[in-house]
Design a protein around this motif. Structure first.
Motif, PDB file in Angstrom:
ATOM      1  N   ARG A 228     -12.985  -6.398  35.671  1.00  0.00           N
ATOM      2  CA  ARG A 228     -12.951  -7.571  34.964  1.00  0.00           C
ATOM      3  C   ARG A 228     -14.095  -7.778  33.884  1.00  0.00           C
ATOM      4  O   ARG A 228     -14.046  -8.232  32.554  1.00  0.00           O
ATOM      5  N   LEU A 229     -15.272  -7.189  34.488  1.00  0.00           N
ATOM      6  CA  LEU A 229     -16.655  -7.336  33.698  1.00  0.00           C
ATOM      7  C   LEU A 229     -16.527  -6.399  32.643  1.00  0.00           C
ATOM      8  O   LEU A 229     -16.608  -6.680  31.096  1.00  0.00           O
ATOM      9  N   VAL A 230     -15.820  -5.099  32.582  1.00  0.00           N
ATOM     10  CA  VAL A 230     -15.699  -4.281  31.632  1.00  0.00           C
ATOM     11  C   VAL A 230     -14.357  -4.642  30.739  1.00  0.00           C
ATOM     12  O   VAL A 230     -14.751  -4.254  29.443  1.00  0.00           O
ATOM     13  N   SER A 231     -13.666  -5.415  31.187  1.00  0.00           N
ATOM     14  CA  SER A 231     -12.518  -5.907  30.379  1.00  0.00           C
ATOM     15  C   SER A 231     -13.236  -7.120  29.396  1.00  0.00           C
ATOM     16  O   SER A 231     -12.460  -7.120  28.240  1.00  0.00           O
ATOM     17  N   GLU A 232     -13.722  -7.877  29.832  1.00  0.00           N
ATOM     18  CA  GLU A 232     -14.307  -9.075  29.306  1.00  0.00           C
ATOM     19  C   GLU A 232     -15.806  -9.342  29.413  1.00  0.00           C
ATOM     20  O   GLU A 232     -16.105 -10.288  30.013  1.00  0.00           O
ATOM     21  N   PRO A 233     -16.745  -8.512  28.719  1.00  0.00           N
ATOM     22  CA  PRO A 233     -18.079  -8.387  28.958  1.00  0.00           C
ATOM     23  C   PRO A 233     -18.837  -9.814  28.492  1.00  0.00           C
ATOM     24  O   PRO A 233     -19.512 -10.076  29.127  1.00  0.00           O
ATOM     25  N   LYS A 234     -18.083 -10.317  27.334  1.00  0.00           N
ATOM     26  CA  LYS A 234     -18.986 -11.472  26.690  1.00  0.00           C
ATOM     27  C   LYS A 234     -18.770 -12.532  27.571  1.00  0.00           C
ATOM     28  O   LYS A 234     -19.742 -13.557  27.771  1.00  0.00           O
ATOM     29  N   ARG A 235     -17.579 -12.932  27.865  1.00  0.00           N
ATOM     30  CA  ARG A 235     -17.215 -13.870  28.901  1.00  0.00           C
ATOM     31  C   ARG A 235     -17.828 -13.841  30.048  1.00  0.00           C
ATOM     32  O   ARG A 235     -18.204 -14.950  30.822  1.00  0.00           O
ATOM     33  N   LEU A 236     -17.727 -12.745  30.847  1.00  0.00           N
ATOM     34  CA  LEU A 236     -18.060 -12.720  32.181  1.00  0.00           C
ATOM     35  C   LEU A 236     -19.483 -12.250  32.698  1.00  0.00           C
ATOM     36  O   LEU A 236     -19.807 -12.053  34.015  1.00  0.00           O
ATOM     37  N   ALA A 237     -20.147 -11.749  31.705  1.00  0.00           N
ATOM     38  CA  ALA A 237     -21.573 -10.923  32.072  1.00  0.00           C
ATOM     39  C   ALA A 237     -22.326 -11.750  32.707  1.00  0.00           C
ATOM     40  O   ALA A 237     -22.858 -11.435  33.978  1.00  0.00           O
ATOM     41  N   ARG A 238     -22.498 -13.193  32.423  1.00  0.00           N
ATOM     42  CA  ARG A 238     -23.630 -13.750  32.985  1.00  0.00           C
ATOM     43  C   ARG A 238     -23.049 -14.122  34.395  1.00  0.00           C
ATOM     44  O   ARG A 238     -23.682 -14.102  35.345  1.00  0.00           O
ATOM     45  N   ARG A 239     -21.799 -14.492  34.532  1.00  0.00           N
ATOM     46  CA  ARG A 239     -21.428 -15.166  35.730  1.00  0.00           C
ATOM     47  C   ARG A 239     -21.368 -14.035  36.832  1.00  0.00           C
ATOM     48  O   ARG A 239     -21.925 -14.296  37.672  1.00  0.00           O
ATOM     49  N   TYR A 240     -21.060 -12.809  36.340  1.00  0.00           N
ATOM     50  CA  TYR A 240     -21.129 -11.732  37.386  1.00  0.00           C
ATOM     51  C   TYR A 240     -22.342 -11.122  37.622  1.00  0.00           C
ATOM     52  O   TYR A 240     -22.731 -10.768  38.865  1.00  0.00           O
ATOM     53  N   LEU A 241     -23.069 -10.864  36.667  1.00  0.00           N
ATOM     54  CA  LEU A 241     -24.381  -9.972  36.620  1.00  0.00           C
ATOM     55  C   LEU A 241     -25.583 -10.866  36.998  1.00  0.00           C
ATOM     56  O   LEU A 241     -26.466 -10.584  37.815  1.00  0.00           O
ATOM     57  N   VAL A 242     -25.513 -12.133  36.667  1.00  0.00           N
ATOM     58  CA  VAL A 242     -26.470 -13.171  36.752  1.00  0.00           C
ATOM     59  C   VAL A 242     -26.610 -14.021  37.875  1.00  0.00           C
ATOM     60  O   VAL A 242     -27.484 -14.127  38.686  1.00  0.00           O
ATOM     61  N   ASP A 243     -25.454 -14.460  38.133  1.00  0.00           N
ATOM     62  CA  ASP A 243     -25.054 -15.504  39.049  1.00  0.00           C
ATOM     63  C   ASP A 243     -24.439 -14.824  40.299  1.00  0.00           C
ATOM     64  O   ASP A 243     -24.980 -14.885  41.607  1.00  0.00           O
ATOM     65  N   ASP A 244     -23.242 -14.428  40.053  1.00  0.00           N
ATOM     66  CA  ASP A 244     -22.350 -13.909  41.356  1.00  0.00           C
ATOM     67  C   ASP A 244     -22.877 -12.619  42.164  1.00  0.00           C
ATOM     68  O   ASP A 244     -23.168 -12.564  43.415  1.00  0.00           O
ATOM     69  N   LEU A 245     -23.355 -11.631  41.442  1.00  0.00           N
ATOM     70  CA  LEU A 245     -23.663 -10.357  42.286  1.00  0.00           C
ATOM     71  C   LEU A 245     -25.037 -10.614  43.112  1.00  0.00           C
ATOM     72  O   LEU A 245     -25.056 -10.251  44.200  1.00  0.00           O
ATOM     73  N   PRO A 246     -26.044 -11.229  42.384  1.00  0.00           N
ATOM     74  CA  PRO A 246     -27.222 -11.545  43.410  1.00  0.00           C
ATOM     75  C   PRO A 246     -26.749 -12.287  44.644  1.00  0.00           C
ATOM     76  O   PRO A 246     -27.444 -12.286  45.674  1.00  0.00           O
ATOM     77  N   PHE A 247     -26.056 -13.364  44.302  1.00  0.00           N
ATOM     78  CA  PHE A 247     -25.648 -14.416  45.396  1.00  0.00           C
ATOM     79  C   PHE A 247     -24.933 -13.407  46.472  1.00  0.00           C
ATOM     80  O   PHE A 247     -25.253 -13.679  47.832  1.00  0.00           O
ATOM     81  N   ALA A 248     -23.855 -12.666  46.080  1.00  0.00           N
ATOM     82  CA  ALA A 248     -23.159 -11.732  47.096  1.00  0.00           C
ATOM     83  C   ALA A 248     -24.148 -10.702  47.896  1.00  0.00           C
ATOM     84  O   ALA A 248     -23.971 -10.503  49.048  1.00  0.00           O
ATOM     85  N   LEU A 249     -25.163 -10.294  47.446  1.00  0.00           N
ATOM     86  CA  LEU A 249     -25.887  -9.248  47.704  1.00  0.00           C
ATOM     87  C   LEU A 249     -26.638  -9.981  48.782  1.00  0.00           C
ATOM     88  O   LEU A 249     -27.133  -9.279  50.094  1.00  0.00           O
ATOM     89  N   ARG A 250     -27.287 -11.305  48.484  1.00  0.00           N
ATOM     90  CA  ARG A 250     -28.246 -11.991  49.530  1.00  0.00           C
ATOM     91  C   ARG A 250     -27.054 -12.586  50.556  1.00  0.00           C
ATOM     92  O   ARG A 250     -27.648 -12.304  51.748  1.00  0.00           O
ATOM     93  N   LEU A 251     -26.051 -12.660  50.350  1.00  0.00           N
ATOM     94  CA  LEU A 251     -25.157 -12.908  51.465  1.00  0.00           C
ATOM     95  C   LEU A 251     -24.914 -11.687  52.517  1.00  0.00           C
ATOM     96  O   LEU A 251     -24.926 -12.200  53.590  1.00  0.00           O
ATOM     97  N   LEU A 252     -24.586 -10.910  51.914  1.00  0.00           N
ATOM     98  CA  LEU A 252     -24.362  -9.534  52.638  1.00  0.00           C
ATOM     99  C   LEU A 252     -25.530  -9.071  53.450  1.00  0.00           C
ATOM    100  O   LEU A 252     -25.548  -8.579  54.539  1.00  0.00           O
ATOM    101  N   ALA A 253     -26.774  -9.311  52.806  1.00  0.00           N
ATOM    102  CA  ALA A 253     -28.013  -8.925  53.473  1.00  0.00           C
ATOM    103  C   ALA A 253     -28.461  -9.770  54.607  1.00  0.00           C
ATOM    104  O   ALA A 253     -28.645  -9.164  55.545  1.00  0.00           O
ATOM    105  N   THR A 254     -28.286 -11.147  54.326  1.00  0.00           N
ATOM    106  CA  THR A 254     -28.573 -12.021  55.510  1.00  0.00           C
ATOM    107  C   THR A 254     -27.608 -11.819  56.582  1.00  0.00           C
ATOM    108  O   THR A 254     -28.119 -11.890  57.897  1.00  0.00           O
ATOM    109  N   SER A 255     -26.459 -11.613  56.151  1.00  0.00           N
ATOM    110  CA  SER A 255     -25.259 -11.423  57.364  1.00  0.00           C
ATOM    111  C   SER A 255     -25.708 -10.027  58.206  1.00  0.00           C
ATOM    112  O   SER A 255     -25.558 -10.048  59.326  1.00  0.00           O
TER     113      SER A 255
END
Length: 278
Positions: free
Chosen positions: A232-259
């Motif tokens: 989805r990021l490749v399909s809609e980079p302008k709309r989704l770049a901040r959500r996925y790269l700045v917000d969601d990806l770090p959150f997911a990595l922290r969640l998995l690392a903590t778990s």
């Protein structure tokens, strides 16, 4: 959300849900969700399905009112492999990822088999109509009682919400897919449920656009490996770049690392407990 009828409880008990990233999820497969919803409709009982993903979990982690919105739903299922992986690491596995984009097809198929009318809310003008045509093409017996594509921001205007409500109540569907994005769709659902107490509402995000074909969905293998966000990021980079790269990806990595760290810390304790029990 409206209270269940006297003598009944919500479809699932919060204590029976699997807690992941601060929210509670039902350990159900897609087929089990369909069965639960159809059984409830046949018994005259409505409900609300919410499908949290990483982005929703991140939002919920910062806002107690959003957590209450998810906890208040009758069914909450994981729309995201990171949540499935996290639950596995925590020792309370979820059986599968269950997405709104899949449920719109499987629930519509079950509704068609039972003669239950559905209703679509959301999408740009023409998108819900295209989704209706695609769903009926796959399930010719499906009854689509109506489609509605209210303008962006309508949910902040009481008069516009009243118009959406009036059309929905007149159609009297058994199943309503609301694709406005979280939390807008789920807040709207809580305001509409009293008007159709026997109907089920599904907060389905982009599912209507996916069904219409106006937005491409990732191949199944990418979804199964937690890579749908990349597609989805490749399909809609302008709309989704901040959500996925700045917000969601770090959150997911922290969640998995903590778990993972918690999982490793608890493993020796489990082994010691097993030895002590012998």
């Amino acid at each position: 959300m409206p209270e269940p009828p006297l003598g009944e409880s919500r479809l699932t008990d919060l204590d029976d849900r699997v807690k992941v990233a601060g929210i509670r999820l039902d350990a159900l497969t897609e087929a089990q969700v369909v069965d639960e919803v159809m059984t409830a409709i046949e018994r005259g009982r409505g409900g609300h399905v919410v499908t949290p993903n990483v982005d929703i979990c991140r939002a919920v982690s910062r806002n107690p009112s959003l957590r209450a919105l998810v906890d208040g739903a009758d069914l909450a299922v994981a729309d995201g492999m990171p949540l499935v992986w996290t639950a596995r690491l925590l020792g309370s596995p979820l059986p599968a990822r269950v997405t709104g984009a899949d449920l719109i097809w499987s629930l519509s198929g079950a509704a068609a088999a039972r003669g239950l009318p559905i209703y679509l809310v959301g999408g740009r003008p023409g998108v819900a109509d295209a989704a209706r045509d695609a769903l009926v093409a796959r399930h010719p017996a499906l009854v689509v009682a109506g489609v509605d594509a209210p303008p962006y921001g309508f949910d902040t205007c009481p008069e516009a919400v009243a118009r959406v409500r009036a059309r929905l109540v007149a159609a009297r569907p058994s199943l309503v897919f609301v694709g406005l994005g979280f939390p807008r769709q789920d807040r709207l659902i809580t305001t509409l449920r009293d008007d159709l107490p026997g109907a089920w509402f599904v907060g389905c995000g982009s599912a209507i656009a996916f069904a219409a074909g106006s937005v491409r969905r990732a191949p199944a293998w990418m979804g199964d490996h937690g890579l749908e966000w990349l597609f989805r990021l490749v399909s809609e980079p302008k709309r989704l770049a901040r959500r996925y790269l700045v917000d969601d990806l770090p959150f997911a990595l922290r969640l998995l690392a903590t778990s993972l760290l918690r999982h490793r810390a608890e493993d020796p304790r489990r082994r010691d407990a097993m030895r002590a029990a012998r």
